[in-house]
Every structure is written in structure tokens, then in C-alpha cells.
Write an enzyme that holds these catalytic residues in place. Structure first.
Site: not given
Lengths: 452, 452, 452, 452
Positions: B22, B154-155, B276, B282, B284, B289
């Protein structure tokens, strides 16, 4: 009936109704829904948004619905979708259009958030009380049977002799910490979201502190968007349940082991055992096994809730309707497990541990004897390791050792060291704070009693 | 070298060594291991179990090893199995047999438990500090750009106009509660297990309160078996991380949405974005993320730990060696995510929301107008629902409504109600406590600043 | 009544009865319980363990109970503990002591294991059929609206133009693989444990192949201990559900995004949407949100089952009673989600994507033009990256580029390259196998239709 | 160096680099990255997108890099971000600008997806082979020691006598099903995503079937968006690992129990055991405990992956970079656990079970005797239950029963029934298919051998 008749052409699909129905779950919250509405109506009247007559009509209607629900004179059906719609519809039936005024300055978002917090607060208090009872049952058992000698284990191998009381107290302390976690969750739960409305608050001159006071909350959730979107208080409560369930599963495992023919330390009361459909002799520790199995259910509920909130943008999303399924089950099952475990502990007949005279678990006594004379512990450990091998090669136990054997392995051994190989004395010798000596067991019982 | 040379014939299988090693994980704890040993040696000398010379030799050796580790002059290898064995072996190399006296009245069980608590205490304090910085970054952003109007959702449907500041504060409050949970975990973590020994305490006259004091613990874990077997403080810490990760994932999701061409509310700094390999245009929002993705890692660590302790009997079992893999990763990744999110929030260029004039999200204004005149809210809601449909059928927005339209749907409408259809005014009208009105945003910033 | 009256003194505790009751869950399996018992009785008579009269009495009784359950003439109550005890008791009431012969050479362990496999087999077949319907609905949607241009995204940033059909087919393929996994689970489920008895088989000359045949199983679980202790077929089924749920959650997320005002690509049918209690304009994609939220429920069920079996010794342990709660919920909810998603996909009104002329998502076209002329792709990528920056600095789009601009960045550009900046042509140009070109979309629809 | 130099002004934040770096994980895939690139280059040349010279330069460079990595002559550093960037950069260093042509018609999205599938395919094949070895070790143990009598347990209470071989075979069958699941996962893994490009395919005339063939894939992932976004094959592989881990945890638990002083059925080889730092007598079954503990790690990895994909829109999102951490760990740890368990099973010294003469686990023999004479089993069960109580009240075992005792409880008992109370005969009597009789054990060994 639907809340949004004005804007839609069609009706929901039948399958959608069945899919989105939550009454089966949230019917549990009817009392909290009525309680929240009554507080809202009281406050609306105080700030002038309802007349006294309107308030009285609404509150009267709510109380009458409470009576109907309590007595079973009226029961919502799946067609009502959820308990909030059911009550709203019933109130309109009973008092007419004035019922619609109850929804001034309130959204279903803050209404439901309030109901769930009220429900959870009450149930966490019950869970805390049940945990206290379980600790009490453990302490009673320690006092009744704690001075029974069993092997203390590591790796499920016998390590050193220990009083049963020392072992059971390890669980009592764990459950005491579970109570601290429940208290922590309660502190986050017991804040009022009422008045958050849809997520932006309201232009009406409401008094959020007043509804919080009426409902017994310690304060308000300050931000309206947070008020309707936050679920971390639920996650915290379920995490506390999951941790408690882990403790329950450990104790349950021990009871299952101890009830086995091989260990045979205890016998679980018949009231918590079952037999077999095929094997007439069986007496199975089912209650303990079920407690252990339900651990999975509580862990699963935690994962369910964590998954639901992962990546959800503000504010309310319908995903969150599902939260109650996991929350209610986790809190309910954990509480039931605590209660059943209290019953199990109370029902135990303690039979006792194996005869530990000559047992390998006394080997540390010899090493400690050497170390006490200044031999480095590592050296002492090796000498005793060789003595253990010696007795194994003889097919005998430590009881077969003589002073000659000892001194052949290490000159610092003395004949009197053989007297250390007494199991009870070995347990009693460990008087360090929190050690297995009975005086330390008694001291801890006292400390824990003070927390109950 | 092995601790149990005396008792075994053979050596472990090579595969077993690799499997049980370990060091890769617990090397992180070297400083804590030295710290714990030094306190133990100090106490042993105080109670007479070490002479002053022995103590000085041991502590001198430990400090020299610390220097070696810090400078890289000596690095443990996988053959050392774990950091504790590595240090023990190194100490014997440096100071000889007296090193073996350090292990008087101590087991690896309580030694490792102590090291982990020291490690965790330090890292939870860092996590708390990082959370405070993130809240600070959010408050700075609110003050800099908070009075930018965006739709409140909302939603993921536009609900009512809201200031960006109102929205960001919902997260600031959530992170403030995360700090409370970290504090709760710290209270359970910061207790000393040292002196618990294998699980039954020790016959040696140690002073557990003294080592606790030397190590800065708030107290001791009273029961020796509990001291080595408990993992609920780790579970609580990781649960607090998982809940914080859920908040981070929600904010990360919003940043991803807001950076999209379709929303376009903000632009994430280049330092936190990537391009990208194939698409030259791109940009990003990778940092957000990754934060969202690491949520899975933290949730997984929690499940890992919960699974490990499920059904484990007392006291220590080797299963628990694995706890550090999950614990260290969860705390480390959560802290990194908080820190990266602070960078992201600090780097945001706020572009602004869509033009909300005539937007459906103003419909509540009309319903509130009616409700303010005593029309039951449910009735008001339906009338406005019909107005929304009317504008949709016209292919127009709410801006197309005339006083005639309004009064055709409900006689209580007044011409002045059309003036309510101003987005900024709609946001500013919500002055209820915690509502989106800017005064409430400012008030909350003040409250949160006080907690930092 | 209890199965083990002979051996016990006392009765179970009331709380224990409530805690261990499982009728609420396993009542779902009544038909399977009767089916299994009928096959067992048929075989017992064939091998001479029942007379023809006894068999007829038992089977007649079982069928009559089936009628009672179907019609509601008789309903088990919680006092019956579980469906198996309920049926056993009812059979004794109807046909007397001969009912007791049904339990020759059978234990509740193999009986329940059989029932669950029959239940699960039937439900997995339904799930498979629903998945096929969902794929069909997606293919229908592709054929109806698939030639609608939307941005293809990575990192939720616009990447390259793609037909909606290309995008939807990614989901159709995923659901096709879900069907393969369900088939794999079915292969492991559809084996008979009947005859395993308690865990060691039986001395009676039973014919396990015959009961397997009567019940439509593909074979038998060979080992009797495995027959009653195995749960991996359930875990595999729930894992397949969890993976399908992950796909559903992704599609649900897209529908929520696409229904937003900001994306606006589609409109979900009213039958699958709801409004708001406070905001009259709202039309929320609730069905999609609920599907996304129920992902947590299915994941949680998987964790629940995995936790239950962790560390359980052979053979049956009562922990496993809890398996049905998680199993039934996971399969039921996943099937409902698939079905609701089919409804959602069928109800979509496709509005279309944004105007992509000049959009950054066309930048790859320019890089591909250079690469087609032998410019190393990395060099081409950088040149176009600079062109993108140029247009941003101009505050313009790619549509503003001139041949001069192009050639200033790279001499290999030709004026005709500007013509590549047509979104539809860009999509149609990707004719590589599985590319977004419509011919490839159509080809895949054909391949998938063949699997239905 | 960055792939998107052309488009960005600034560099990533240092913290962002550390946060997003994945080389520590994906360095494991270097061979697969080179393999995938070589196949791509080969195909590009075949379809005319590379000249033969360019192809040779690229492939030569890739192979040289492979040599460097194998020999350690070159090692990527964290600054390279990931293995793909590292190789790309190194190739450019070695062969210049032509390196950039390798990226024609390929994106990092499909490149990484290909690498992971190649990696996973190889490791699943290893896992399958290891599982076969474990089954082999179990069969060897059955043949060597299987005819040792132990109690068969349910609820950890002794049920009926069983041969150790019968018990071990239950695990062998479970691991055989794990192999089926690994095969199922392999079928979904072994499809080529190469050529999917960013998510929409490519205008270049690539030949996806050709690269699939070169890389040994069974076919291609048809849809380009699916090719880069799908993770269900990884989830399926990890779910198969988690289910196998659950089996390993059960067997590990049994080994821990059986190695205890209380059970004492077996002794684990020293190579798989460890001692204690404080207790000289200890011989701990650490390997089994670690296997049991690592169950949590594999379960956690599954939750980690499931969480990551929850709610992710198409196509690639950076969240997915994290998938490899969980995937690699789950597959690696499971494989190591299988291998260690094979070692443990091979090392077992079988000592034997308790003396079962007179043991309660023979009670079923008496009930079966009655049932064999036409007494309804339920009636027989109750009569024997009373006999069990009788012996308990006597403080004796079933061996104390006389013919008079039997007939006093049920007239159908015969004196010869007492002869049934022989433990070995009881095991041998269970000759039903899959029962514990030795002939059935041997038959199953033959069936399982055929699968190896």
C-alpha cells in the site's frame, strides 16, 4: 383537474399520469402539508393578504381535511397525482373559490420543500430517540453480561482476551456518533424554505420569519432559489442513515457469527429468530440478517439521491420528485433497523466464550512481560513468536510452556511470567484508558449514560 | 524483513506482496507517521517506559528520516510494503535495536488509525479553506456582474426573470453548508485513537491524553476497540465531499450550458478551456466538464468505503487497508475541483442573458397583479394561462397584449398592468426575503461575507 | 401459523413480524408461485411421490387459489408474511392435510428462487419488447424528421453540422445493445433451481429436468447450493437495467435541452408535459425529467443488490429476502421509463436547429479542404484556427471570409473553398461509413429495422 | 505545444494542466495507441490519402517510439497531458511535419475510443483466463479434499451435512457464469469506433472495415456519434467485474470464517497470510480479507462510471476522460483478486469439519423418513421439531434418541430410522441432480472441466 388548465389544449397521457404520480409516496406527508398551509394562511392574514374570514375559512377547511384523513373518511386517490393536489382539490370542494387564495405568494416548489423538511425533521428526531434506546440496550447488556470473557478478534483471528462489555461498547460509541450526525443533519434541515415561491421570491409582502416561527423552524433558507433547489440536507440525512446502517450491519454480522454453532457465544431470543421450512432443527437469527441485508437498501437510497442531483441546473427540476422515494425509505428502514436491533440486543441470552486457558491469544502477555523489562518490543515479539511455533510443533497449547522453554528463547524471561497466561487476568491487566479492564468498561458506561 | 519472522516458516508469495502493498497510497502520510511516533516516544519517556537517552535517539532518528524523505535522500520502495514498515526499518538502520522500543504499548492498528486522522484533519482544513475561497469568488462575481438579468429557470424552462447574482448566491449558500459539514466531520476526526493498541488497550501505564495533546487532538476515542475499528469519521468526511461534489456538478453543468452558443450568457477564460484536435473553432469548457465528471469519482469513493465496512466484525480487518485509496482520492479530488471551480468563476466573462421583453417568463407578473386585487390565485393563473395561449396562437409575444386582451380574459385587469411586463422591474419587484430583488442580493452577500 | 411450530416455544415479536414481512413486495409473484408449485406436484406424481389423486387435489387447489387471487375473492394479508406462506396456508384450508405433501423434496429456498426466476424471465421479455418499440419510435422519428439540420456537439459546443437523424440513431444503436444485454441476462436467468431444496439436494427421486421442462426453463442450475445462493443473474439483469437507464438519462437530458427556449429544436407533446402552479406560461418536459431522475432509482437498486451479496457466505441468508425490493423496482421502473420515452419520442414536434450559415461549426470544412490537398492536418487546423480568430476579432462570422483572407493564412487555399461553407453540404459530405450523410442514416435505419 | 494554438490567445492555467492531465492513467495504453495509429496509417495509404513514403515514415516513427517506450529510452512527462499528445509530439520530433498527416480523417475522439477498446479487449481476455484458472484451482481442491464432510449452512446455522466439494462447486459455477458475462462484454467491446472522427464521420474516403480488420475487431460501431459517445461497453465490463467481485467477496468471507479458531476447517498457506505487529501468535488470512475489501473498490468504480454518463448529452464530453481511472482500476483489481484467490485456494490445507454425529443438522433425515412413508412433509417437520426440543431439554444431542422417543412423537417412525442419523450417509443420500452426493460432485467436476 390540473393546475395549468388555462394554457394547455390536451390532457396528459394516461401512462404519463401513472408514471408521474407520487401519491403512494407523499401521502405520508399529509399532516405536514396541512401544517405548512395553515402557517402560510395565518401569515397571509397577518400581512393583510387574506381577510380574517378568508383565513378562518381556509384553516377550518384544512383542519376538517385533517380530520377526514385521520379518520379515513376521505382518502386521496392516484388520480389526485400527489398529496398537495389532493388537498388543494379537496379544500376547493369544501370551501369554494376562496381556497384559491391560499396559493397567493406560494408555489408548489416551496410548498413541497417545506413539507419534506417538516417530515424529515420529525423522523430524524424519532431516529435519534431510537438510537438512544439502542445505546441504552447495549449499556444494559454490558451491565448484565459484560463481564463475560470472549476473544477479542482482529482479522477474525483471536487476538487478546476481552470482556464482552468492552466489545459491545465499541458499538455504543459508534451509535453515539450517529446521533451527533443526525443532529448535524437536523441543523441543516430545520430551516424554512417557505416563501421562496417558484425560485425568485414574490412581490407580495410576506413574512418568512413568521411562517418559520409558526412551523418551529430555527430560521429561513435565505436565498429563494436555494430554498427550492437544495437537496443537500436530504443527502446529509441519508448519509447519516447509511453510516448508521454500516454500524448496524457490523453488529448484525457479529450476532450472526455469535449465534452460530461454531462461536456459540449468545443465543438470540425466539421472538427475533425463525425456523426453516425443511430443516426442523433450525433457529435462524433472521432479525440480524435482515438488518444486515437492509444496509444495501439504505446505501442504495443514498446513491439514488446522489445520482438524481448530479448535474442538475437550478432551480427545481422534476427529477427531484423522485427524491422522496429514496429519502422516506432510507429514514424509515434505518429507524426500523435500529429498533429491531434494540429488540435483538435486549433478547440476547449470553452463553459465554471459549475456554481461553493456553490459547494463543495470551501470547502478547509474554511479549509484554519482556518489554516491561526493557527488551525492545520487536525483539520480545520475535521470541514469543518462536514459542508459539514451538507449542504448535508439539501439538500443544501455550499452557504447555515451562520456564525452561521461555528462557531458552529469551534470557530475560522469568518463571513468574507463566502466571501471566491467565485469560481473565490478561483482560484485567489492560487498564490503559479505554482498555478492556472492567474498570474502564464501567467508566465508559457512565460516560455514555450521560449522553442519553 | 517482516514483523512476524518468529512465527512463520515461509515468506509471502511475490504476488501477495504486490497485492497487499500500500506504499503507493500511504506514502502521502509519511509526515503524519513521524509526527505520531514522535508524540508516542515523548509520552513513553514521560511515563518512564523510555529513558531520556532512548527517547532522544528515537526522536533524533525520526527527524533525520523526515529530512531524508523531504529531501529525497531516501525513498521507500514497494518492498517496504507500507510507509509504517518503511519508517520502522529505516529507524532500525539508523539507531539500532533501540528502535524496537518505539513499539512498546502500540500496535500498527492504533498507529495507522492515528496517522490517517492526522492526515485527514489537515486535508479537511484545506478543503474548508478552498470552499471559503470559492464562496469568495462567487461573491466577487456577484458584486462585479450580478446585476445582469437572466431567466430564472425551473425544468430548464424560463420561469421568471432573475439577476445573475440571485442565481449565483444559491450556490454560495450551498457551499457554505458544505463547510458546516466539513466542520462536523472534523469534530469526529479530531480524536486520538493512539493507545488503543491492537484493540484491547495495553497493560503499560501510558498517558493517552498526553499523546492526544501533543498531536493537537481535541480528545481521545474512549474505547480501544472502537479506536482501531471505527471508520465512520472517514465515511462522514467522504460523504461531505460527495455532497460538495454534487453542488460542484450542478454549477459545472450551468457553466457548460451558459458557455454554449445557445445560451451564451458567459464565456469561460481560456486558461480553463481547451480546443479540439479536429475542429478549429472549438473552445470547450473542459474545466467545468472535468469537475462534473469527477463527481462520479467522489461518489464512487463513498460507495467503495461504505461497501468495505458493510458487515465487518470487530476489530481491525485487513479489508480496511483499502480505505485509504478511496479516502485520499475523494478528499484530494474534491479539493482540486473546488479550487478549479474558483478559477473558473474568477475567469468568467459575463455576456448577459436574452432580451426578456415580451418573454413568457413575465406571465407571473400578470397573475400577481390580479391576485393583488383579491382574485384567488388559481383563478388568476388560469386567466393568464389563456392569455399566453392567445399570444402563441397569434405567433406573438406577451408584448403584443393590449388592455382589451387582458380585460377580455378577466375583468379585474387594469391597463396599468401592462407596465408590469418589464423584465428588470419584474426582478426588482420580488423583494420578499431572499427574493431576486437586488437589495436582497446585496444583503445576502453581506451575510455570506461574514462567514468567510 | 408458522412453519416451525414444533421447535419453538414462543411467537415472533410483533415488530419482527412487521420488519420481516415481504408480502407487499412478493405478492407480485403469486402467479409464478402457483406455476412453480403445479410443476412440482406434476413431477412428484410422475416419479411416484404423489398419487394421482393427491396430485389432482393439489393442482385443483392451486388453480382455485389462482382464480381467487385473480378475481380478488381472496387476498393475502400482511399476517401471512409472504406470498408463499399465504398460498401454503390457503391450500391447507381448501384441501386439508394433503397440502403438506406439496412440500416433499422442496424447500422454501428453491421454491422462492424458482418463483423469482419465472418472474424475472417474464419481465425481461417485456423489457426487451419495450426497448424494441423505443427503437422503432426513434427510427420512425428519423424517417419523419431526420433530415433536419442541427449542430452536432462535443462539449456542448457546436462541432459540425449533423442531421437530426444521425444524432437520434446514436441512441437507437445504444438501445439495441441494451437488448443484447437483456438477452444475456435472460440466458443466465432461465435455468431451473427447483430441486435444489435447502442447499444440498434431496434423497427423494425427483426429476429436476422434468420440472425445468414444465416451467419452460432452458436447463437446470446444476449445483444445489448454487441454486439457492446465486444472485448474479439478478445482478446482471439490474446492471443491464442500469446501463439502459444511463442511455435513457442521456436522451432525456437532450430532450430537456432541446425543449428549452435557448435550443428550441423540438417541442414535447402536451401529453408528456406539465405546467406550473405559479407561472402560467410554463410547459415543462416533465416526462423527460422524470426519466432522468429515475436513473438514480435504478442505479440505487443496483448498489442495493451488490451491497446485499457482498461477503455473504453460502448458502441462503435472510439478507436475500430484500433482493426483491430492489430487483422488482429496477426492472419495473426501467421498463416504465423505456415506455414513457417511446411516448415522448413519438410526440415530438420537430422545429429545427439554428441557421448554421457562417457558423463556427463549418470551420472543419476549410481544414479538410487543405488536408485534401496534402497539407498535414495539424498545419491545416492551425491555419483555420487563425481564421476563426480573425472573424471573431471582426465581430463577424465565417461567412465574412474572402478568398484573400484564406490565402493570407495558407497559400493552398482556393477560392472555391468558400463554397464548402454550406451547412447542408457539410453534413452531406461526410459519407464515411456511419457518417452523418443522409445515405448513411438511411442505411443504418435499414440495419436496425432488421433487428426488430 | 497545444492542438489548438491557432485559435487561442493564452495558455491554460498551471492548475488546469495538473487537473486535466491524464497521463498517469492512460500511459497504460501506449501500445494500443501505437497499434491504432499504425492501422490508421496503413489504411490511409491504401485509400490514397498517404503516399507509400509518408506511410513508411509514419509507421517507422511509431515503431521506433514503441521501442523507446519499451526500453525506457523515452518516457512521456506530465507536461505531455496524455499519452496521445505525447506520442503525437514525439512523432513530430522524429519525422517532422509529415507526422501531421496521421491525423487526417481522425479525431482524438475516435482515436481514444479505439485505444480504450483495444486495451479493454486484451484485459478482458486476461481476466477470462484468470477466471478459468481459478475454476481449475477449485476443481483441483474438490478432487483433492472435496470428500471432507462439513456442515452445509443456511443463515450460518448448520443445515444439513455436505461434502466440502459440493460447497466449493457452488463457487466454481458462479465463476463460470462470470466468464460468460466477460464474453458478453467482449462482444460489445470488440467493435471498431475508428473513423467516427469527431462525431459526424469524415469526407475523406476512408475504409473503416479495413482498420477494423487490421486491429482484429469483429466489426465496426456503425454510427459515428455512437462510436465516440458510447460507454456502455465499459459499463458492461465493469458490471461484470463487480459481479465477479461479489462472488470473490463471498468466497473470501468463507475462507476468513473457515480459518478462524471457531470453524477451523482449513488453514490458509503462509504465503497468503500475515502476522501481527503486537500479537505474536497471529496468522491472519490477509489475502482473503484484501480480496473482500477490494470488492468495495470495484463497486465504487462501477458507481463512478454510471455517475459520469448520467445525463450526458451527445457526443463526447470531457467528463469522459475520467472513465479510464475507474475502468482500469476495476479491471485490474478484479483480475488481481481472481489471481490471488487462485493462489489462496491452491494453498489451502483442509483440516475438516466438526464431528456431526448427533448434530441437529441430521434432523431433516428423520423428517424425510416420515415423508417417504407418505406422511405429509409439514406434519413430519413438526414431529421432528418436537424431537429436537426434546433433546435440547435433555441437554443431549439427536444421538440420544431412541425408537421409543421417535414413536412417541409420530407412529410412522420405525426403529431403523435411527440409522439415518449418520452424517456421511446423510450427505450421500442426496443423490438428486446437483445434490451433495459424491457422485453428483464428480459429475459436476466433469462438466466444469469441459468448459476450461
Amino acid at each position: 383537474m390540473s393546475l395549468w388548465d388555462g394554457r394547455f389544449d390536451g390532457a396528459p397521457d394516461e401512462e404519463m399520469l401513472a408514471f408521474s404520480e407520487s401519491l403512494g409516496t407523499d401521502l405520508q406527508m399529509w399532516a405536514e402539508d396541512l401544517q405548512g398551509s395553515e402557517a402560510h394562511a395565518t401569515m397571509l392574514a397577518e400581512v393583510g393578504l387574506l381577510s380574517a374570514e378568508e383565513r378562518d375559512a381556509i384553516i377550518g377547511g384544512l383542519r376538517a381535511i385533517g380530520e377526514e384523513l385521520r379518520s379515513g373518511a376521505w382518502t386521496p386517490t392516484a388520480a389526485d397525482e400527489d398529496i398537495h393536489m389532493a388537498v388543494e382539490g379537496r379544500l376547493a370542494e369544501r370551501i369554494g373559490a376562496v381556497a384559491g387564495k391560499l396559493h397567493t405568494a406560494r408555489s408548489r416548489n416551496d410548498q413541497v420543500a417545506t413539507d419534506v423538511r417538516l417530515w424529515l425533521r420529525a423522523r430524524l428526531r424519532v431516529l435519534d430517540a431510537r438510537l438512544a434506546e439502542l445505546i441504552g440496550a447495549l449499556l444494559d447488556r454490558v451491565e448484565a453480561d459484560g463481564r463475560t470473557l470472549i476473544p477479542g478478534y482482529t482479522h477474525l483471528q483471536r487476538g487478546q482476551p476481552a470482556w464482552l462489555g468492552h466489545h459491545l461498547l465499541a458499538y455504543a460509541w459508534a451509535f453515539a456518533r450517529d446521533r451527533e450526525r443526525v443532529a448535524g443533519a437536523l441543523a441543516r434541515v430545520n430551516l424554512s424554505p417557505l416563501g421562496g415561491a417558484a425560485m425568485a421570491g414574490t412581490p407580495f409582502p410576506i413574512d418568512r420569519a413568521r411562517t418559520a416561527e409558526l412551523l418551529g423552524f430555527d430560521g429561513v433558507v435565505e436565498n429563494a432559489m436555494d430554498a427550492v433547489a437544495a437537496r443537500d440536507h436530504q443527502l446529509e440525512a441519508v448519509a447519516a442513515c447509511a453510516i448508521a446502517a454500516s454500524h448496524l450491519s457490523r453488529l448484525a454480522e457479529e450476532l450472526v457469527l455469535w449465534c452460530s454453532a461454531e462461536f456459540g457465544f449468545v443465543r438470540l431470543g425466539e421472538a427475533w429468530s425463525t425456523g426453516s421450512s425443511i430443516m426442523p432443527q433450525k433457529r435462524n437469527p433472521d432479525a440480524a440478517e435482515l438488518v444486515r441485508g437492509k444496509t444495501g437498501r439504505v446505501y442504495g437510497a443514498l446513491v439514488s439521491l446522489l445520482t438524481q442531483v448530479k448535474g442538475l441546473p437550478m432551480a427545481y427540476n422534476r427529477d427531484l420528485q423522485e427524491d422522496k422515494v429514496a429519502l422516506f425509505d432510507a429514514v424509515g428502514q434505518t429507524t426500523a433497523c435500529v429498533s429491531v436491533m434494540t429488540g435483538c440486543v435486549g433478547s440476547l441470552a449470553v452463553i459465554g466464550g471459549p475456554d481461553l486457558r493456553g490459547d494463543g491469544s495470551l501470547a502478547t502477555e509474554l511479549a509484554d512481560a519482556l518489554a516491561g523489562r526493557g527488551v525492545p518490543f520487536r525483539e520480545a515479539h520475535k521470541a514469543v513468536g518462536r514459542l508459539v511455533r514451538l507449542t504448535e510443533e508439539r501439538g500443544a497449547t501455550l499452557a504447555s510452556l515451562t520456564a525452561v522453554d521461555l528462557q531458552a528463547e529469551h534470557p530475560a524471561f522469568e518463571e513468574a511470567d507463566l502466571a501471566r497466561l491467565d485469560p481473565e487476568a490478561a483482560a484485567e491487566r489492560r487498564t490503559s484508558r479505554g482498555g478492556t479492564a472492567w474498570s474502564e468498561v464501567e467508566r465508559q458506561v457512565g460516560l455514555l449514560r450521560e449522553t442519553l
